[in-house]
Structures are given as C-alpha cells and as structure tokens.
Design a protein around this motif. Sequence first.
Motif, PDB file in Angstrom:
ATOM      1  N   SER A   1       0.853  -1.193   0.000  1.00 43.72           N
ATOM      2  CA  SER A   1       0.000   0.000   0.000  1.00 43.72           C
ATOM      3  C   SER A   1       0.883   1.235   0.000  1.00 43.72           C
ATOM      4  O   SER A   1       2.086   1.146   0.273  1.00 43.72           O
ATOM      5  CB  SER A   1      -0.908   0.014   1.240  1.00 43.72           C
ATOM      6  OG  SER A   1      -0.107   0.018   2.407  1.00 43.72           O
ATOM      7  N   GLY A   2       0.275   2.360  -0.321  1.00 46.53           N
ATOM      8  CA  GLY A   2       1.016   3.621  -0.282  1.00 46.53           C
ATOM      9  C   GLY A   2       1.650   3.961  -1.619  1.00 46.53           C
ATOM     10  O   GLY A   2       1.879   3.082  -2.450  1.00 46.53           O
ATOM     11  N   LEU A   3       1.943   5.242  -1.776  1.00 43.96           N
ATOM     12  CA  LEU A   3       2.496   5.719  -3.046  1.00 43.96           C
ATOM     13  C   LEU A   3       3.875   6.348  -2.897  1.00 43.96           C
ATOM     14  O   LEU A   3       4.800   6.006  -3.623  1.00 43.96           O
ATOM     15  CB  LEU A   3       1.504   6.692  -3.683  1.00 43.96           C
ATOM     16  CG  LEU A   3       0.314   5.936  -4.304  1.00 43.96           C
ATOM     17  CD1 LEU A   3      -0.975   6.696  -4.181  1.00 43.96           C
ATOM     18  CD2 LEU A   3       0.606   5.585  -5.752  1.00 43.96           C
ATOM     19  N   GLU A   4       4.012   7.257  -1.954  1.00 48.04           N
ATOM     20  CA  GLU A   4       5.344   7.855  -1.752  1.00 48.04           C
ATOM     21  C   GLU A   4       6.297   6.804  -1.184  1.00 48.04           C
ATOM     22  O   GLU A   4       7.321   6.500  -1.753  1.00 48.04           O
ATOM     23  CB  GLU A   4       5.245   9.042  -0.782  1.00 48.04           C
ATOM     24  CG  GLU A   4       4.628  10.273  -1.385  1.00 48.04           C
ATOM     25  CD  GLU A   4       5.279  10.673  -2.694  1.00 48.04           C
ATOM     26  OE1 GLU A   4       6.509  10.770  -2.736  1.00 48.04           O
ATOM     27  OE2 GLU A   4       4.547  10.841  -3.682  1.00 48.04           O
ATOM     28  N   GLU A   5       5.896   6.281  -0.040  1.00 47.46           N
ATOM     29  CA  GLU A   5       6.605   5.156   0.576  1.00 47.46           C
ATOM     30  C   GLU A   5       5.687   3.957   0.440  1.00 47.46           C
ATOM     31  O   GLU A   5       4.505   4.057   0.766  1.00 47.46           O
ATOM     32  CB  GLU A   5       6.823   5.425   2.073  1.00 47.46           C
ATOM     33  CG  GLU A   5       7.679   6.626   2.385  1.00 47.46           C
ATOM     34  CD  GLU A   5       9.130   6.389   2.016  1.00 47.46           C
ATOM     35  OE1 GLU A   5       9.574   5.230   2.126  1.00 47.46           O
ATOM     36  OE2 GLU A   5       9.798   7.359   1.602  1.00 47.46           O
ATOM     37  N   ILE A   6       6.230   2.842  -0.009  1.00 52.60           N
ATOM     38  CA  ILE A   6       5.376   1.658  -0.132  1.00 52.60           C
ATOM     39  C   ILE A   6       5.527   0.786   1.109  1.00 52.60           C
ATOM     40  O   ILE A   6       6.644   0.426   1.496  1.00 52.60           O
ATOM     41  CB  ILE A   6       5.733   0.858  -1.400  1.00 52.60           C
ATOM     42  CG1 ILE A   6       5.507   1.748  -2.632  1.00 52.60           C
ATOM     43  CG2 ILE A   6       4.887  -0.415  -1.505  1.00 52.60           C
ATOM     44  CD1 ILE A   6       5.923   1.140  -3.936  1.00 52.60           C
ATOM     45  N   GLN A   7       4.384   0.502   1.747  1.00 52.98           N
ATOM     46  CA  GLN A   7       4.418  -0.364   2.931  1.00 52.98           C
ATOM     47  C   GLN A   7       4.110  -1.804   2.513  1.00 52.98           C
ATOM     48  O   GLN A   7       3.318  -2.031   1.610  1.00 52.98           O
ATOM     49  CB  GLN A   7       3.367   0.068   3.965  1.00 52.98           C
ATOM     50  CG  GLN A   7       3.677   1.381   4.672  1.00 52.98           C
ATOM     51  CD  GLN A   7       3.177   2.571   3.882  1.00 52.98           C
ATOM     52  OE1 GLN A   7       2.089   2.530   3.352  1.00 52.98           O
ATOM     53  NE2 GLN A   7       3.985   3.628   3.794  1.00 52.98           N
ATOM     54  N   VAL A   8       4.766  -2.733   3.214  1.00 48.20           N
ATOM     55  CA  VAL A   8       4.538  -4.154   2.951  1.00 48.20           C
ATOM     56  C   VAL A   8       4.013  -4.792   4.227  1.00 48.20           C
ATOM     57  O   VAL A   8       4.531  -4.533   5.314  1.00 48.20           O
ATOM     58  CB  VAL A   8       5.864  -4.852   2.563  1.00 48.20           C
ATOM     59  CG1 VAL A   8       5.644  -6.353   2.340  1.00 48.20           C
ATOM     60  CG2 VAL A   8       6.454  -4.216   1.311  1.00 48.20           C
TER      61      VAL A   8
END
Length: 565
Positions: free
Chosen positions: A534-541
């Motif tokens: 998820s997320g765009l600037e920072e992608i979280q896993v």
Amino acid sequence: MSNENIKYYTADVLVIGGGPAGAWAAWSAAQTGAKVILVDKGYLGSSGATAPGGTNLLYLPPDQALRDTAVDMRMNSGGFLSEPDWIYRVLDQVYINLDRIEQWGYPFVKDEKGDAQRNHLHGPEYMALMRKQVKKAGVTVLDHAPALELLVDEHGVGGARGVLRQQNKEWEIKAGAVVIATGGCAFLSKGLGCNVLTGDGYLMGAEVGAELSGMEFSRQYAPSAAYSSPTRGRLLGWATYYDEDGNELGGDRGGDFLAKRLLNGGSVYAMMNKADTPEKQAILRSAHSIFFLPYDRAGINVFTDMFPLTLRYEGTVRGTGGLRIVTDDCGTTVPGLYAAGDAATRERITGAASGGGAFNASWAICSGTWSGEGAAHYAKEKASLLGDRELQRAGKYGLHAESTTQATQNEDTPPTSKLRPTTSNDAQTDVVIKELVKAIQNEILPLEKNYFRSESGIQESLNSLHELWPKVQHQKVESIHDVVHAREAAAMAATARWIYTAALARKETRGRGLHTFTEYPEQDPNQHHRIIVSGLEEIQVSYDTSFIDKVEKYQELLKKEVQAK
Ligand SMILES: Cc1cc2nc3c(=O)[nH]c(=O)nc-3n(C[C@H](O)[C@H](O)[C@H](O)COP(=O)(O)OP(=O)(O)OC[C@H]3O[C@@H](n4cnc5c(N)ncnc54)[C@H](O)[C@@H]3O)c2cc1C
C-alpha cells in the motif's frame, strides 16, 4: 474551464470500467433498483481484454465430485494461497450467470445431444449482449469517459471525476458507492484489447488508502506474432517452431523455451502445421477468427508459412494481483469502494497461479455480480448519512499541480472548481509523457529483468522506478488528451513499483511460475502468506495470514478422505 464544461451526475452506484466485471456489476446493482452509472475509457462492448477475443470459463455442472476435483487442483497449483469456499462460490455463481446469458439469447455452440457448451464465450457476442442487458436494466452508460480520480470524505468514497474525451469536457459523478472494474495493467505492451489497461483503478484506489495484494504474481508473457497484437497462445499448441533458416527448434509454447531463445537474441518462427487437415484448420478458424486476421491481411497462410514470434507482457491481466478485497461482496478496505475483475486481487480463487484460461473470466462474472449487489446495498443503507457530502478530489499523481477543490454537493449546486488541464494541446507534453512511459517499460517489459527475475536485478529496476516517481508527480498537463495519458503513466509507474516491491518480499518460488527468483527456486513453507502493499510515496509491505486456518482445515479433511479410501 468554466462550469458548463463539466457535466454533473448523481447515482447510487458508479461503476468504473466496462469489461465483463463492470458490466456484471452495473447490471446486478441495477437489479436491486439502484440508480447506476457506468463509465468506460473506451466503449462498453468492445473495450478491454475479453471483448476482442473470448474466454474459457470455469463452468461445471453441479456434480460434487467434478467440483471437488477442480477445487483440489487449483488449491495445489495455486500454492495453497486460494480459499476453497471462494472457489466453490465462483463455481455456483458462474453456473447461475451462464444460464442467464443463455436466456438472454447468447448463441452457445451445442453438442450432438443438443446441450449448450457453456465453457466458452466469444468476446464480441458476449460483450455486445452485456451492453444490451446493461442498458435494458436502466444503467446510464458513458463511453469514452475515463475516470481520473475518486471523490472522498470522512465516510469514504463518494464518487469520481473524469473526462468525456469526445466532447472535450469533464464529468463528475457523486455516488453512494463506487465499483472499480478497470481491469489489470499490461503496461501498453500492445496485446489485443490490453492497451486500455494501465492500472488506473489501482492508482485511484491507492490514493484513497486501499491496499493491493498478490502483485508479485505478475510474471506473465504471452506469445504473439511479432508484427500484430492477438495473443491467442493456445492456438500455438498447433505450431512447430523454427529458426530463421527453417531449422526445427523442437520446443513448445510452454515453459521457458520461447523466452530463453528470444532473450539470447535468437529468432523464433512458428508454423501451425500440426493442424494438418482442412477440417482441423476450419475448426481453428471458426473458434478464434480474430487470431487469423493479421496473417490473412499480410497474405500469410499460418498453416503452411513461417511467421516470427515475440512475447508480450501481460502484467496483472493474466496474473493474480489487484486491489485487496476484505468482504464477501468484494468491498476493499475503504468504505464505499468495491473492486471487481482484474482490478481486484484474484488470489482468493487463483492463488499463485495464473487465472487466465478459465478462472479470471469466471472471477470477472462473479466479483462483478457480488460487488454490484454489495455497492447497491451499501448505498441504500447509508443513504441518509451520504446525502449531503463535502467531497474532495483524491487524485494527485499525473494531474495538474493545482490544489484539490471541493466537489459538487448535488446536481443543482455545481462547485466552483475548474478542470485542471486547459484545452490547448501541447505536443511537448506528449513527448515528455511518452518518454516517461518508455522509461517505465524499460524496467518492466524486458525478459531479462521481469521474466528471469533475480533479486539483485529486481532491486536495481525498483531503484530506477523510485527515481522516476517524482517525475510522475510533476508532469505538466495541458489538455484532456495529456491528462489521460499522464494519469496512465502515473498508474503504470505506481503498479511497477508495487509489483517489484511485492516480488522482493517473496523470497521463494510458489505456485506455477507467476513469480520466481533464480536465487530461491523452491517453495518455502514459512512464506505461506499473502503479500499486501500500500502507499504511493513510501510503499508499505505487510503479510496476510488470515486465510491459513481455512486452508489447513481443508488439507486436513483431504488427508482424512484419502486415508478413508
Ligand atoms: C489474450 C487473453 C486471453 C484471455 N483468455 C482468458 C480465458 O480464456 N479465460 C480466462 O479466465 N481469462 C482469460 N483472460 C483474462 C480475461 O480476459 C480477464 O480476466 C477479463 O477480461 C477481466 O475482465 P475485467 O472486466 O476485469 O477487465 P477488462 O475486460 O480488461 O475490462 C476493463 C475495462 O475497464 C476500462 N477502463 C480501464 N481504465 C479505465 C478508466 N480509467 N476509466 C474508465 N474505464 C477504464 C477499459 O476500457 C475496459 O473496458 C485472457 C486475457 C487475455 C489478454
């Protein structure tokens, strides 16, 4: 641009995308009495992956033994990431909907006993019929009307905005619930019907906080003639393969044969000479007429002449990843937002194996039906709460830098917001967007990067994609033409980053080859989970293990049954 250049609508349910998933969603929502609008980037009836070709389906009569076998096979081939109860649900729903399609007049081929062969739908007839039924159900259809961004408030999603390409206008639709059915992402690799599939729905969903699942299972390429777009790989089962001098190569369309040969700079030519009688050739022609069109036009007889092959990347279209769904009616993690078809993750029924070939088309029918009903019920239940909303535009990437403004309250009180791009066409902008797309494709299409995945290679490509990301944000868009393409570029850049981030988080090879790493050729029992990004600037896993109890119970039961035999 002034307000007369924005068209305002309200609906209970807005469906974005008019492939089979969107068509079924709109039809099902309308059956509940809901007011429904469907918007498509192209034309409902001829746009997307199914319409120009056709699909095989998971159609099984209600015979328990047959169904148990189908579920068992998929659980195994999908690396136990799918859920048995969801596969059974799909089998039940497909059975009902195909009966419906027959009643609507679809001309199924009949066998010698007169029984309809319901395991295949021919795309053009199927989707023309769906268009007719959707309109008959009272759905308002806006063709050539790509959605660009969602509208949100503290209650969740409440509509979307987009453009009417042929009128050079914008549309804004306020809706109680939204179904995203925008298909997968094939990165403009020129597969027939797939160039409209640029991951727009993933981006719109992620901008309002939706999660994605299964994005690593996207190592999917299809053989196609080098100079044309149909990717009907199954027909190439009738081919013999040759080098440019006509020497037989001995490989087949499956496995790594084509990819290895093409990667090493070799050419591969095919000739469909295994269909060696006029009768066989006639059957193939009538079953897949579109496959033959480009060859016929070029004066090539595919049964007696050699033609050059390439591999086209299909990304998530015949992969399994997409927006994560968390409810039985295909709701996402964001209230008011539903996902269907290839825009949604198909892991719950396909696991780690490709859904192309029967599962994805069946999923499009079922998830469309469930999401349409779910969205309509949600809109009805929350009607009083959702009546008077101050919606904000959620889109950010690839849109003009102007700040978001308040969206409309209802049809009578249009907002003061204006269209972000102007109507002038800036050739320079077009060039910049094309370069950006090329740079994304350079990281995602090449066989050496994405087909033959290595941990270091994927990491390198991901770094390059992260470097590109700021350029995506600051594209200068000047026209409706530009804004659509700029958003597509942003969606592809985001999708590529999610794919490679998820790939790096799965250090194993699971299921049937949709994600492999040369360094990790085996399935690892410790990685029996789904990977959520998820997320765009920072992608979280993160990791989803919520389905594992169910799978273990199923395996336990199977073991007991085998022992009892
Ligand atoms: C060559 C090929 C063969 C296949 N064969 C099979 C098979 O035999 N069996 C099987 O199970 N599966 C098969 N598949 C997969 C199957 O075609 C897809 O799973 C199915 O089409 C998914 O339906 P969908 O409605 O989700 O997406 P699509 O049919 O791709 O439709 C998506 C729609 O969304 C629209 N759209 C996109 N972006 C926007 C936007 N921003 N705004 C508005 N609209 C938008 C597009 O114009 C399009 O009409 C095949 C795929 C390919 C490419």
